[in-house]
Motif scaffolding. Structure first.
Motif, PDB file in Angstrom:
ATOM      1  N   PRO A  13     -39.898  30.352 -35.333  1.00 40.88           N
ATOM      2  CA  PRO A  13     -40.193  29.562 -34.152  1.00 40.88           C
ATOM      3  C   PRO A  13     -41.603  29.815 -33.652  1.00 40.88           C
ATOM      4  N   ALA A  14     -42.143  28.828 -32.968  1.00 39.34           N
ATOM      5  CA  ALA A  14     -43.462  28.998 -32.369  1.00 39.34           C
ATOM      6  C   ALA A  14     -43.378  30.036 -31.258  1.00 39.34           C
ATOM      7  N   PRO A  15     -44.442  30.801 -31.051  1.00 40.60           N
ATOM      8  CA  PRO A  15     -44.398  31.825 -30.004  1.00 40.60           C
ATOM      9  C   PRO A  15     -44.171  31.205 -28.632  1.00 40.60           C
ATOM     10  N   ALA A  16     -43.335  31.856 -27.801  1.00 33.80           N
ATOM     11  CA  ALA A  16     -43.032  31.352 -26.465  1.00 33.80           C
ATOM     12  C   ALA A  16     -44.245  31.518 -25.562  1.00 33.80           C
ATOM     13  N   LEU A  17     -44.370  30.630 -24.582  1.00 33.68           N
ATOM     14  CA  LEU A  17     -45.492  30.680 -23.647  1.00 33.68           C
ATOM     15  C   LEU A  17     -45.337  31.819 -22.649  1.00 33.68           C
ATOM     16  N   ILE A  18     -44.084  32.195 -22.358  1.00 37.08           N
ATOM     17  CA  ILE A  18     -43.824  33.386 -21.545  1.00 37.08           C
ATOM     18  C   ILE A  18     -42.773  34.216 -22.270  1.00 37.08           C
ATOM     19  N   THR A  19     -42.655  35.477 -21.929  1.00 38.21           N
ATOM     20  CA  THR A  19     -41.702  36.343 -22.612  1.00 38.21           C
ATOM     21  C   THR A  19     -40.272  35.992 -22.204  1.00 38.21           C
ATOM     22  N   SER A  20     -39.325  36.380 -23.049  1.00 40.66           N
ATOM     23  CA  SER A  20     -37.923  36.137 -22.721  1.00 40.66           C
ATOM     24  C   SER A  20     -37.522  36.907 -21.466  1.00 40.66           C
ATOM     25  N   ARG A  21     -38.134  38.078 -21.252  1.00 37.78           N
ATOM     26  CA  ARG A  21     -37.848  38.849 -20.041  1.00 37.78           C
ATOM     27  C   ARG A  21     -38.339  38.107 -18.803  1.00 37.78           C
ATOM     28  N   ALA A  23     -38.772  34.915 -18.533  1.00 36.23           N
ATOM     29  CA  ALA A  23     -37.984  33.691 -18.374  1.00 36.23           C
ATOM     30  C   ALA A  23     -36.671  33.972 -17.662  1.00 36.23           C
ATOM     31  N   VAL A  24     -35.941  34.988 -18.123  1.00 38.24           N
ATOM     32  CA  VAL A  24     -34.653  35.270 -17.496  1.00 38.24           C
ATOM     33  C   VAL A  24     -34.854  35.837 -16.087  1.00 38.24           C
ATOM     34  N   ALA A  25     -35.948  36.551 -15.873  1.00 36.11           N
ATOM     35  CA  ALA A  25     -36.254  37.051 -14.532  1.00 36.11           C
ATOM     36  C   ALA A  25     -36.471  35.888 -13.563  1.00 36.11           C
ATOM     37  N   THR A  26     -37.152  34.854 -14.018  1.00 30.41           N
ATOM     38  CA  THR A  26     -37.378  33.680 -13.182  1.00 30.41           C
ATOM     39  C   THR A  26     -36.071  32.975 -12.847  1.00 30.41           C
ATOM     40  N   VAL A  27     -35.174  32.894 -13.834  1.00 28.79           N
ATOM     41  CA  VAL A  27     -33.871  32.270 -13.592  1.00 28.79           C
ATOM     42  C   VAL A  27     -33.097  33.064 -12.546  1.00 28.79           C
ATOM     43  N   PHE A  28     -33.103  34.386 -12.641  1.00 26.99           N
ATOM     44  CA  PHE A  28     -32.415  35.215 -11.648  1.00 26.99           C
ATOM     45  C   PHE A  28     -33.004  34.989 -10.255  1.00 26.99           C
ATOM     46  N   LEU A  29     -34.325  34.937 -10.148  1.00 29.19           N
ATOM     47  CA  LEU A  29     -34.975  34.717  -8.854  1.00 29.19           C
ATOM     48  C   LEU A  29     -34.572  33.367  -8.266  1.00 29.19           C
ATOM     49  N   CYS A  30     -34.618  32.326  -9.070  1.00 28.80           N
ATOM     50  CA  CYS A  30     -34.268  30.986  -8.599  1.00 28.80           C
ATOM     51  C   CYS A  30     -32.783  30.879  -8.269  1.00 28.80           C
ATOM     52  N   PHE A  31     -31.960  31.574  -9.039  1.00 27.28           N
ATOM     53  CA  PHE A  31     -30.524  31.639  -8.754  1.00 27.28           C
ATOM     54  C   PHE A  31     -30.306  32.174  -7.336  1.00 27.28           C
ATOM     55  N   ARG A  76     -16.228  30.669 -22.791  1.00 22.29           N
ATOM     56  CA  ARG A  76     -15.205  30.362 -23.783  1.00 22.29           C
ATOM     57  C   ARG A  76     -15.269  28.933 -24.313  1.00 22.29           C
ATOM     58  N   ILE A  77     -15.864  28.021 -23.564  1.00 22.10           N
ATOM     59  CA  ILE A  77     -15.955  26.631 -24.006  1.00 22.10           C
ATOM     60  C   ILE A  77     -17.287  26.407 -24.722  1.00 22.10           C
ATOM     61  N   GLY A  78     -17.225  25.754 -25.857  1.00 26.25           N
ATOM     62  CA  GLY A  78     -18.454  25.460 -26.585  1.00 26.25           C
ATOM     63  C   GLY A  78     -19.128  26.687 -27.128  1.00 26.25           C
ATOM     64  N   GLY A  79     -18.364  27.530 -27.832  1.00 27.86           N
ATOM     65  CA  GLY A  79     -18.928  28.769 -28.346  1.00 27.86           C
ATOM     66  C   GLY A  79     -20.063  28.567 -29.332  1.00 27.86           C
ATOM     67  N   GLY A  80     -20.181  27.358 -29.869  1.00 23.99           N
ATOM     68  CA  GLY A  80     -21.263  27.092 -30.805  1.00 23.99           C
ATOM     69  C   GLY A  80     -22.571  26.710 -30.137  1.00 23.99           C
ATOM     70  N   VAL A  81     -22.563  26.628 -28.793  1.00 25.84           N
ATOM     71  CA  VAL A  81     -23.767  26.246 -28.053  1.00 25.84           C
ATOM     72  C   VAL A  81     -24.524  27.507 -27.632  1.00 25.84           C
ATOM     73  N   SER A  82     -25.825  27.494 -27.779  1.00 25.86           N
ATOM     74  CA  SER A  82     -26.627  28.678 -27.465  1.00 25.86           C
ATOM     75  C   SER A  82     -26.732  28.885 -25.954  1.00 25.86           C
ATOM     76  N   LEU A  83     -27.090  30.121 -25.572  1.00 24.75           N
ATOM     77  CA  LEU A  83     -27.296  30.437 -24.165  1.00 24.75           C
ATOM     78  C   LEU A  83     -28.394  29.564 -23.561  1.00 24.75           C
ATOM     79  N   LYS A  84     -29.458  29.318 -24.320  1.00 22.11           N
ATOM     80  CA  LYS A  84     -30.562  28.524 -23.801  1.00 22.11           C
ATOM     81  C   LYS A  84     -30.118  27.112 -23.446  1.00 22.11           C
ATOM     82  N   LYS A  85     -29.397  26.471 -24.346  1.00 23.28           N
ATOM     83  CA  LYS A  85     -28.940  25.106 -24.081  1.00 23.28           C
ATOM     84  C   LYS A  85     -27.979  25.073 -22.901  1.00 23.28           C
ATOM     85  N   LEU A 187     -37.931  25.027 -16.121  1.00 28.65           N
ATOM     86  CA  LEU A 187     -39.209  25.158 -16.814  1.00 28.65           C
ATOM     87  C   LEU A 187     -39.331  26.525 -17.485  1.00 28.65           C
ATOM     88  N   ALA A 188     -38.896  27.579 -16.790  1.00 30.24           N
ATOM     89  CA  ALA A 188     -38.974  28.926 -17.358  1.00 30.24           C
ATOM     90  C   ALA A 188     -38.117  29.052 -18.611  1.00 30.24           C
TER      91      ALA A 188
END
Length: 397
Positions: A13-21, A23-31, A76-85, A187-188
């Motif tokens: 994959p192409a390198p991410a514009l921000i780190t995975s850490r 990204a998830v930190a931003t999601v927690f903040l917005c949550f 439990r639903i849609g176990g074939g779907v990734s966390l990102k999606k 966006l994150a």
């Protein structure tokens, strides 16, 4: 000389514009910001919908059920779907449902829209924590408490902003801000969260399993903490309005005090986890939460109640991140499945608590009704000493 492209190169994959850490930190903040915006706006939403304390309690009783369903089904639903999606879809649905919630005009609409929003919010909770566990494992050091600290910081900032905006500019203005918050989280995820593939690999077996006694005990303790967190976030503004109606625009101060103190402890919580261990830290935290709820239950002052909510924030700060990390070590199942099972069991506490609180608040007042959560914290402390503290963390199939 032409370099031949290998299969590995083509699949990288192409390198991410921000780190995975990040990204998830931003999601927690917005949550946290979304929860805070709602919590600070509850008195205004309830006023325009013409609801009583009992109705508000009933609405959050339904929301507790929705939260359990979201946390359980999302793993439990849609176990074939990734966390990102999953995150992208759920964040979009949560954004729309929260905007609708801010415009409810009746008790029935409030109950229904809160149920829907909480379902999506809880689903996000499970997915972002599963991603947080994955990031912690990637880094091979504790970071989950820090993520939860950002969520608490978001609740604090969102609560005072929600109460001020809703009273001075109207609920539509608060709804617009909530949409922008969710857009930032989306966006994150797009820029930084890796696609880790299916959340339930085909060779992992069923996501349903019989929980060991240690996980049941831990789940009940976390259920008390989660119920207390929701009470401090969602009922604190109404409590302070009841004590000082003239300060309604600043009623979010209770949730803000709770969340900012919680955030302060959580941001350093990973050091505490390393120093004390998850089980001991849970016991110390429950004692502090009990003290905070006891202060609120005996208070008749805006300032004293705000102090009590701050103490509850300190007490509940590390219980959930410690519990999630400990639960993930109890089973060889994927983290999403383990957290999902834990969340299902927490419903034994989380579902009836707001209904009981709403009834008590109607009978004795919003502040004295927090005695319920003080008693629950005391019971959880007993359980933590005699069950969780003696449980031996182990892997099980």
């Amino acid at each position: 000389m032409q370099t031949r492209t290998t299969d590995v190169d083509a699949m990288s994959p192409a390198p991410a514009l921000i780190t995975s850490r990040a990204a998830v930190a931003t999601v927690f903040l917005c949550f946290g910001l979304a929860i805070g915006l709602l919590g600070g706006s509850v008195p205004e939403i309830a006023r325009l919908a013409g609801t009583s304390a009992e109705i508000v309690g009933s609405a959050f009783f339904g929301a507790s059920i929705a939260g359990i369903l979201g946390l359980t089904l999302a793993g439990r639903i849609g176990g074939g779907v990734s966390l990102k999606k999953r995150l992208l879809i759920l964040l979009l649905l949560a954004a729309v449902s929260l905007a609708v919630l801010f415009h409810t005009a009746s008790a029935a609409a409030l109950i229904a829209s809160l149920f829907i929003f909480t379902f999506f919010l809880a689903s996000i909770d499970l997915v972002m924590n599963s991603e947080g566990v994955a990031v912690e494992r990637d880094l091979d050091r504790p970071v989950l408490s820090g993520f939860h600290g950002l969520a608490s910081l978001g609740v604090g900032l969102g609560a005072i902003s929600g109460s001020y905006l809703s009273v001075t500019a109207g609920l539509s203005a608060t709804a617009v801000v909530s949409l922008l918050v969710h857009a930032l989280a989306i966006l994150a995820v797009v820029l930084g969260t890796p696609d880790r593939g299916a959340t339930q690999p085909v060779d992992a077996g069923s996501s349903w399993f019989w929980p060991p006694a240690a996980l049941v005990a831990l789940s009940l303790v976390l259920g008390v903490s989660m119920a207390g967190e929701m009470a401090a976030t969602m009922f604190s503004a109404q409590t302070l309005v009841d004590q000082a109606p003239a300060l309604a625009a600043y009623a979010g101060a209770g949730a803000t005090a709770f969340a900012l103190f919680q955030a302060t402890v959580r941001l350093g919580g990973d050091r505490l986890r390393a120093l004390l261990g998850d089980e001991r830290l849970i016991r110390v935290s429950l004692a502090a939460a009990f003290l905070g709820f006891a202060v609120i239950a005996t208070s008749s002052s805006f300032a004293v109640s705000a102090f009590g909510f701050a103490a509850v924030g300190v007490g509940t700060a590390c219980i959930v991140p410690c519990g999630f990390a400990a639960a993930a070590r109890m089973s060889a199942k994927p983290a999403a499945a383990v957290i999902s099972m834990l969340s299902l069991i927490t419903g034994l506490v989380r579902i009836p608590a707001p209904l009981a609180y709403g009834w008590l608040a109607g009978e004795i007042g919003f502040a004295p009704a927090y005695l319920l959560y003080a008693l629950l914290a005391a019971a959880a402390l007993f359980l933590a000493f005699f069950a969780v503290g003696r449980a031996r963390l182990r892997s099980s199939e």
